[in-house]
Each structure stands twice: as structure tokens, then as C-alpha cells.
Scaffold this motif. Structure first.
Motif, PDB file in Angstrom:
ATOM      1  N   ASP A 161    -126.729   6.634  74.799  1.00  0.00           N
ATOM      2  CA  ASP A 161    -126.379   5.659  75.825  1.00  0.00           C
ATOM      3  C   ASP A 161    -124.869   5.509  76.014  1.00  0.00           C
ATOM      4  N   HIS A 162    -124.112   5.735  74.979  1.00  0.00           N
ATOM      5  CA  HIS A 162    -122.663   5.561  75.080  1.00  0.00           C
ATOM      6  C   HIS A 162    -121.958   6.829  75.593  1.00  0.00           C
ATOM      7  N   LEU A 163    -122.719   7.892  75.818  1.00  0.00           N
ATOM      8  CA  LEU A 163    -122.141   9.146  76.292  1.00  0.00           C
ATOM      9  C   LEU A 163    -122.303   9.275  77.805  1.00  0.00           C
ATOM     10  N   THR A 164    -121.394  10.014  78.432  1.00  0.00           N
ATOM     11  CA  THR A 164    -121.545  10.328  79.857  1.00  0.00           C
ATOM     12  C   THR A 164    -122.606  11.416  79.992  1.00  0.00           C
ATOM     13  N   ASP A 165    -123.135  11.568  81.190  1.00  0.00           N
ATOM     14  CA  ASP A 165    -124.112  12.637  81.431  1.00  0.00           C
ATOM     15  C   ASP A 165    -123.519  13.995  81.079  1.00  0.00           C
ATOM     16  N   GLU A 166    -122.252  14.164  81.404  1.00  0.00           N
ATOM     17  CA  GLU A 166    -121.598  15.444  81.146  1.00  0.00           C
ATOM     18  C   GLU A 166    -121.508  15.729  79.648  1.00  0.00           C
ATOM     19  N   GLN A 167    -121.278  14.687  78.848  1.00  0.00           N
ATOM     20  CA  GLN A 167    -121.242  14.860  77.395  1.00  0.00           C
ATOM     21  C   GLN A 167    -122.643  15.188  76.854  1.00  0.00           C
ATOM     22  N   VAL A 168    -123.653  14.549  77.418  1.00  0.00           N
ATOM     23  CA  VAL A 168    -125.033  14.834  77.015  1.00  0.00           C
ATOM     24  C   VAL A 168    -125.376  16.282  77.362  1.00  0.00           C
ATOM     25  N   LEU A 169    -124.940  16.728  78.544  1.00  0.00           N
ATOM     26  CA  LEU A 169    -125.182  18.120  78.958  1.00  0.00           C
ATOM     27  C   LEU A 169    -124.521  19.103  77.997  1.00  0.00           C
ATOM     28  N   SER A 170    -123.359  18.743  77.495  1.00  0.00           N
ATOM     29  CA  SER A 170    -122.679  19.597  76.519  1.00  0.00           C
ATOM     30  C   SER A 170    -123.526  19.728  75.252  1.00  0.00           C
ATOM     31  N   LEU A 171    -124.139  18.628  74.833  1.00  0.00           N
ATOM     32  CA  LEU A 171    -125.021  18.680  73.656  1.00  0.00           C
ATOM     33  C   LEU A 171    -126.262  19.531  73.936  1.00  0.00           C
ATOM     34  N   ILE A 172    -126.785  19.407  75.158  1.00  0.00           N
ATOM     35  CA  ILE A 172    -127.961  20.211  75.531  1.00  0.00           C
ATOM     36  C   ILE A 172    -127.620  21.693  75.451  1.00  0.00           C
ATOM     37  N   SER A 173    -126.430  22.052  75.943  1.00  0.00           N
ATOM     38  CA  SER A 173    -126.030  23.467  75.919  1.00  0.00           C
ATOM     39  C   SER A 173    -125.868  23.982  74.493  1.00  0.00           C
ATOM     40  N   LYS A 174    -125.700  23.062  73.534  1.00  0.00           N
ATOM     41  CA  LYS A 174    -125.585  23.446  72.119  1.00  0.00           C
ATOM     42  C   LYS A 174    -126.934  23.415  71.411  1.00  0.00           C
ATOM     43  N   GLY A 175    -128.021  23.164  72.188  1.00  0.00           N
ATOM     44  CA  GLY A 175    -129.358  23.214  71.611  1.00  0.00           C
ATOM     45  C   GLY A 175    -129.918  21.886  71.157  1.00  0.00           C
ATOM     46  N   GLU A 176    -129.295  20.792  71.521  1.00  0.00           N
ATOM     47  CA  GLU A 176    -129.771  19.470  71.113  1.00  0.00           C
ATOM     48  C   GLU A 176    -130.959  19.048  71.971  1.00  0.00           C
ATOM     49  N   GLU A 177    -132.176  19.201  71.444  1.00  0.00           N
ATOM     50  CA  GLU A 177    -133.400  18.919  72.196  1.00  0.00           C
ATOM     51  C   GLU A 177    -133.542  17.450  72.565  1.00  0.00           C
ATOM     52  N   SER A 178    -133.144  16.558  71.670  1.00  0.00           N
ATOM     53  CA  SER A 178    -133.286  15.132  71.968  1.00  0.00           C
ATOM     54  C   SER A 178    -132.353  14.721  73.112  1.00  0.00           C
ATOM     55  N   ALA A 179    -131.259  15.449  73.303  1.00  0.00           N
ATOM     56  CA  ALA A 179    -130.367  15.170  74.433  1.00  0.00           C
ATOM     57  C   ALA A 179    -131.062  15.520  75.744  1.00  0.00           C
ATOM     58  N   MET A 180    -131.825  16.608  75.733  1.00  0.00           N
ATOM     59  CA  MET A 180    -132.600  16.995  76.924  1.00  0.00           C
ATOM     60  C   MET A 180    -133.631  15.917  77.244  1.00  0.00           C
ATOM     61  N   ASP A 181    -134.360  15.463  76.222  1.00  0.00           N
ATOM     62  CA  ASP A 181    -135.356  14.401  76.423  1.00  0.00           C
ATOM     63  C   ASP A 181    -134.707  13.144  76.972  1.00  0.00           C
ATOM     64  N   TYR A 182    -133.559  12.806  76.432  1.00  0.00           N
ATOM     65  CA  TYR A 182    -132.839  11.607  76.885  1.00  0.00           C
ATOM     66  C   TYR A 182    -132.470  11.728  78.368  1.00  0.00           C
ATOM     67  N   LEU A 183    -131.907  12.860  78.764  1.00  0.00           N
ATOM     68  CA  LEU A 183    -131.456  13.025  80.148  1.00  0.00           C
ATOM     69  C   LEU A 183    -132.638  13.062  81.116  1.00  0.00           C
ATOM     70  N   LEU A 184    -133.726  13.728  80.734  1.00  0.00           N
ATOM     71  CA  LEU A 184    -134.926  13.744  81.574  1.00  0.00           C
ATOM     72  C   LEU A 184    -135.467  12.325  81.757  1.00  0.00           C
ATOM     73  N   GLY A 185    -135.466  11.556  80.686  1.00  0.00           N
ATOM     74  CA  GLY A 185    -135.929  10.166  80.767  1.00  0.00           C
ATOM     75  C   GLY A 185    -135.004   9.302  81.606  1.00  0.00           C
ATOM     76  N   LYS A 186    -133.719   9.529  81.453  1.00  0.00           N
ATOM     77  CA  LYS A 186    -132.732   8.740  82.199  1.00  0.00           C
ATOM     78  C   LYS A 186    -132.876   8.960  83.700  1.00  0.00           C
ATOM     79  N   TYR A 187    -133.195  10.179  84.111  1.00  0.00           N
ATOM     80  CA  TYR A 187    -133.271  10.507  85.534  1.00  0.00           C
ATOM     81  C   TYR A 187    -134.679  10.335  86.113  1.00  0.00           C
ATOM     82  N   PHE A 188    -135.605   9.810  85.315  1.00  0.00           N
ATOM     83  CA  PHE A 188    -136.967   9.560  85.802  1.00  0.00           C
ATOM     84  C   PHE A 188    -136.946   8.678  87.049  1.00  0.00           C
ATOM     85  N   ALA A 189    -136.180   7.590  87.007  1.00  0.00           N
ATOM     86  CA  ALA A 189    -136.123   6.655  88.144  1.00  0.00           C
ATOM     87  C   ALA A 189    -135.489   7.311  89.371  1.00  0.00           C
ATOM     88  N   VAL A 190    -134.522   8.194  89.156  1.00  0.00           N
ATOM     89  CA  VAL A 190    -133.874   8.888  90.274  1.00  0.00           C
ATOM     90  C   VAL A 190    -134.894   9.788  90.978  1.00  0.00           C
TER      91      VAL A 190
END
Length: 193
Positions: free
Chosen positions: A8-37
């Protein structure tokens, strides 16, 4: 590689950086965050022969593509890019669905139909055919009167089922200029109803 991180304290771009490094929970977080969008964008569309759930799936495909193709060197912020990818995916699905609507899907007839019954099925109601043709000619006339040459080109490519990115590449413009043109067209054509 799995970390328990509060994203929650990270920007989307920072979360994307974690995803590119293989962080699966970051992917889940971003997918959940954009559910409403995705849900909000889907509400603006209708797909012939489909259900809202189909459009939600298309929206998520667009979001997933945005996550996989986001390039921080080309895009400052993820949100506008994701929104464009989601809308593009939904619009492509809707366009493809509408194209199928006009296909001659009901030309097959049971064997017990007589030739007269078959002809009646294929020809339809003459009044409806006339009104459909009149509406189509009226719409073409209004497009001719109201739209600039650029807007007409964009609309024709869009109606062929091309994405904003494909249209932009084909005519040498940015996806944003295509998005703006489509918005202007929608506004102009809604004023002419």
C-alpha cells in the motif's frame, strides 16, 4: 521469490518493478487494486451475445497485458497506460462481437422448410430493411458532415476492430491522439442524434 510486503505504501510503478523481479504477491496486489477500475470501465460497454462477465474477463486480459508490457522508459505512470490497455481490450472484444452480429449466422434452415419459407427467412421485413438502410445512410451523412478527415480515418480503422495502438502505428500518431479522436467522434455523433 515471495516476500510478505505491504504494498500500500508503494507506487504502482514500484510494485511493477517487484513483479518484474518475480514477486507473485505483488502481481496479486496490483490485480486486486485495479479490480474496481476494470469493473468501472466495463460498465460503459455492451457485448452482443455476451455477458458482463465476458467483458470483465476481457478487462482483466487488458490489465494483465498492461502489467506485462509496461515500460517505465516510455510511460511515466502506470494508471493511464493500464486504463488504455483495459479499454482497448474491451473495445476489441465488443467490436469483434458486433461484427459477428452482422454475419449471416441464421442462413441455415431446417430440411423441412419449403423454398418459400426459406426466402421469407432470408429477406426479412421490408419495412425494417428500409429503415435500417435509411438509418445507415443518415449515419454516414452525419459522419461525412461532422468529422474531420483524421477522425474519419480513425473511426474507420476502429470499426475494423483495430486497437488504439494498431491505429496509431498505422497512421503515425500516438495512442493518446487516437483516444482523443475517438472521444471527439463520440461527442460529435452524440450531438447529432
Amino acid at each position: 521469490m515471495t516476500m510478505n510486503t505491504n504494498f500500500d505504501h508503494l507506487t504502482d510503478e514500484q510494485v511493477l518493478s517487484l513483479i518484474s523481479k518475480g514477486e507473485e504477491s505483488a502481481m496479486d496486489y496490483l490485480l486486486g487494486k485495479y479490480f474496481a477500475v476494470v469493473k468501472r470501465l466495463v460498465m460503459n460497454y455492451y457485448m452482443t451475445g455476451g455477458e458482463q462477465e465476458d467483458l470483465h474477463q476481457e478487462g482483466y486480459i487488458g490489465l494483465f497485458k498492461a502489467i506485462r508490457s509496461y515500460d517505465p522508459k516510455k510511460n511515466n505512470r502506470f494508471y493511464p497506460y493500464a486504463k488504455m490497455c483495459i479499454e482497448s481490450q474491451i473495445q476489441t472484444a465488443v467490436t469483434a462481437s458486433n461484427r459477428k452480429k452482422h454475419a449471416p449466422l441464421n442462413l441455415s434452415v431446417p430440411i423441412e422448410f419449403s423454398p418459400e419459407q426459406e426466402m421469407a427467412t432470408l429477406t426479412g421485413n421490408p419495412e425494417k430493411i428500409f429503415l435500417d438502410k435509411e438509418w445507415e445512410e443518415n449515419a454516414e451523412k452525419k459522419m461525412e458532415e461532422k468529422l474531420s478527415p483524421f477522425e474519419k480515418t480513425v473511426v474507420l480503422l476502429y470499426l475494423e476492430g483495430k486497437t488504439y495502438a494498431e491505429i496509431a502505428t498505422e497512421i503515425g500518431k500516438t495512442p493518446k491522439s487516437i483516444d482523443n479522436a475517438i472521444s471527439r467522434v463520440k461527442k460529435k455523433l452524440s450531438e447529432t442524434r
